[in-house]
Design an enzyme around this catalytic site. Structure first.
Site, mmCIF file in Angstrom:
data_model
loop_
_atom_site.group_PDB
_atom_site.id
_atom_site.type_symbol
_atom_site.label_atom_id
_atom_site.label_comp_id
_atom_site.label_asym_id
_atom_site.label_seq_id
_atom_site.Cartn_x
_atom_site.Cartn_y
_atom_site.Cartn_z
ATOM 1 N N GLU A 371 0.762 -1.185 -0.167
ATOM 2 C CA GLU A 371 0.279 0.390 0.360
ATOM 3 C C GLU A 371 0.968 1.439 -0.354
ATOM 4 O OE1 GLU A 371 -2.945 0.468 -0.451
ATOM 5 O OE2 GLU A 371 -3.826 -1.347 -0.853
ATOM 6 N N THR A 372 0.649 2.147 -0.668
ATOM 7 C CA THR A 372 1.712 3.099 -1.409
ATOM 8 C C THR A 372 0.949 4.563 -0.458
ATOM 9 O OG1 THR A 372 1.119 1.723 -2.963
ATOM 10 C CG2 THR A 372 1.055 3.948 -3.414
ATOM 11 N N VAL A 373 1.874 5.787 -0.780
ATOM 12 C CA VAL A 373 1.863 6.933 -0.222
ATOM 13 C C VAL A 373 1.811 7.483 -2.138
ATOM 14 C CG1 VAL A 373 2.304 6.557 2.167
ATOM 15 C CG2 VAL A 373 3.640 7.671 0.286
#
Length: 554
Positions: A371-373
């Site tokens: 999951e990621t920014v």
């Protein structure tokens, strides 16, 4: 959780699901942010503040982006960090051009398809040592700074080091997501020791420190990234993974190198939308926009049954092509540009049934012609950075090398075991990537100029989220914050579609009548967006209320 924006369709729906009126009205939400000189939009307030401080003290947009990304690795550790990968699109104001970087790592030299198959590898969801590929983010940060920054890596890492060493209060949405991963984190003793202090995840407002990570980043700051890519830190990483069945070698780390790439684009509503080429899914957003070109989306009405149906079906077509044709750029069956040609798009559009959902669509035809920014930054000189960094799943592989303080990503889960595909796993190959920074330019007086940097974290929702955001802004005239706040759909597979709560029961009933199967998902499943737009003078920005972040400027 902050209130998500709610929309009222200013009319009823006919039995066929055609909108009688289509102007959405914002009932609640944040205001867009405006500033005269510089802007930072990230998913966590401390990261936004760190980036802003860099801008205010003479750094440029690249410096601020890396500083913010490093802080996010401390404050949002389940999403990002130096154990992951990154991509960026950068507008260089002086040269009036876009440059882009793919800093995703490659499969280890021992990562063989037959070995993975024998061990029960799960494409799309694999975690643990078997899923770890070379983490490329740190090398991308370093290259961006050396090429286009004003600050050194040592300088921009200092805010992150300070937060890791001295601690910070955890923000609410992050705390809730962190707590949901408690059982997963207990599977690895080193991960539990770092991320479950006292045996549990930190609650909102409680302080969290990560002194191991502070020491790791200080070592990198003092010694350079070579300590990670082949030096003492890399050696510890490789030894730990190999003892647990991983595939990386020290030479794999030494050979790692980010790649400058040429962004791809399509014209849209008088602007040009840019995405990165494979190995990531950006081309799906461009293909969706092209498929939807001839339709009068405004007349359908925002988030009406007809509108959502057309977007969902266009998504199915574009993602079928992703699955078949996208992977490591050095192993494609056909040039990615072929997926955007008139001939290819016309054939794909012809398969879109305006009245009925399809459970499955085949990819388009193979054509062998040549999951990621997420965060966004703009500076006073006009430079803009669209930047995305991730460990893939929450806490990535779930593995922490003892004493390092960061989770290693599981990006190897992006490979397929299906033989003969661009994305079939093989040593030294880059896996298919969900990470996609976006950008928009426009032509003024015969010259291209930057208009907007934007992006949306959230795995498979990213390309479909890009399209929804762009349509909100360009077709329905929403400002950046309203375009971000607007309720989204997320198509998963087959007939299955998740809709955010503000989408009305009448719309849901009409979609079900078309064959869509609807189910509920939490807000984070619909992604977290950030965006900055260039105004005639100054900047405008928005930040997603589905995350803890904010846009700030000066």
């Amino acid at each position: 959780m902050r209130h998500l924006v709610a929309f009222v369709a200013a009319a009823s729906w006919t039995v066929s699901g055609v909108a009688q009126a289509q102007r959405p009205t914002t009932l609640a939400g944040r205001s867009a942010v405006y500033a005269p000189r510089g802007m930072v939009a990230t998913s966590q307030p401390l990261a936004s503040a760190a980036g802003l401080e860099v801008l205010r003290t003479g750094g440029n947009a690249v410096d601020a982006a890396v500083a913010a990304a490093a802080v996010l690795g401390v404050t949002e550790p389940h999403m990002t960090g130096i154990g992951g990968d990154m991509f960026a699109i950068v507008w260089l104001a002086k040269q009036q051009k876009l440059v882009a970087i793919n800093a995703s790592g490659r499969a280890g030299s021992r990562m063989l398809r037959d070995t993975l198959a024998a061990r029960g590898f799960r494409s799309g969801s694999q975690q643990g040592a078997m899923s770890v590929t070379v983490p490329g983010a740190l090398s991308g940060w370093d290259l961006l700074l050396r090429t286009h920054g004003r600050r050194t890596l040592k300088q921009v890492l200092q805010p992150a080091i300070a937060y890791a060493r001295n601690g910070f209060p955890v923000s609410p949405i992050i705390a809730a997501q962190w707590a949901n991963e408690t059982d997963f984190l207990t599977r690895d003793s080193a991960a539990a020791a770092i991320y479950l202090p006292g045996g549990r995840a930190p609650k909102a407002g409680e302080w969290f420190t990560n002194r191991d990570l502070a020491r790791t980043m200080q070592t990198i700051a003092d010694s350079g990234i070579g300590v990670f890519y082949g030096g003492s830190l890399g050696r510890r990483l490789v030894q730990h993974l190999q003892a647990r069945g991983g595939f990386l070698t020290l030479d794999d780390l030494r050979r790692n190198a980010p790649t400058w790439v040429t962004p791809m684009s399509v014209p849209f509503r008088g602007y040009r939308v840019w995405e990165l080429p494979p190995s990531n899914q950006g081309i799906a957003a461009l293909e969706m926009l092209r498929i939807l070109e001839p339709y009068d989306l405004a007349a359908m009405g925002h988030n009406s049954p007809a509108y959502l149906h057309h977007l969902i079906e266009a998504k199915k077509l574009a993602y079928a092509d992703l699955d078949r044709f996208v992977g490591d750029a050095d192993h494609l069956d056909m040039p990615a540009e072929q997926m955007l040609t008139d001939e290819f798009i016309t054939a794909r559009r012809a398969l879109l049934d305006p009245a009925r959902a399809k459970e499955r669509v085949d990819p388009g035809p193979l054509r062998t012609k040549s999951e990621t920014v997420y965060l966004s930054v703009a500076d006073a000189d006009g430079n803009m950075v669209s930047f995305i960094n991730s460990v893939y799943d929450y806490f990535g592989s779930g593995l922490v090398v003892p004493g390092t303080g960061f989770a290693l990503h599981n990006r190897g889960a992006g490979f397929t075991l299906t033989p003969g595909r661009p994305n079939t796993v093989a040593p030294g190959k880059r896996p298919f990537h969900t990470l996609i920074p976006g950008f928009v330019t426009r032509t003024v007086n015969g010259r291209d100029e930057a208009y907007m940097s934007f992006g949306l974290m959230g795995g498979g929702v990213q390309a479909q989220g890009h399209v929804q955001f762009l349509l909100n802004h360009f077709v329905f005239g929403m400002d950046l914050q309203a375009a971000i706040d607007a309720p989204r759909f997320r198509h998963y597979d087959g007939y299955r579609v998740a809709l955010e709560a503000p989408i009305t029961d009448g719309v849901r009933t009409a979609l079900q009548a078309m064959g869509h199967v609807l189910f509920e998902q939490p807000p984070i499943a619909f992604g977290g967006a950030q965006a900055i737009v260039r105004l005639p003078k100054g900047w405008g920005a928005g930040s997603d209320p589905r995350k803890d972040g904010m846009a700030v400027g000066y």
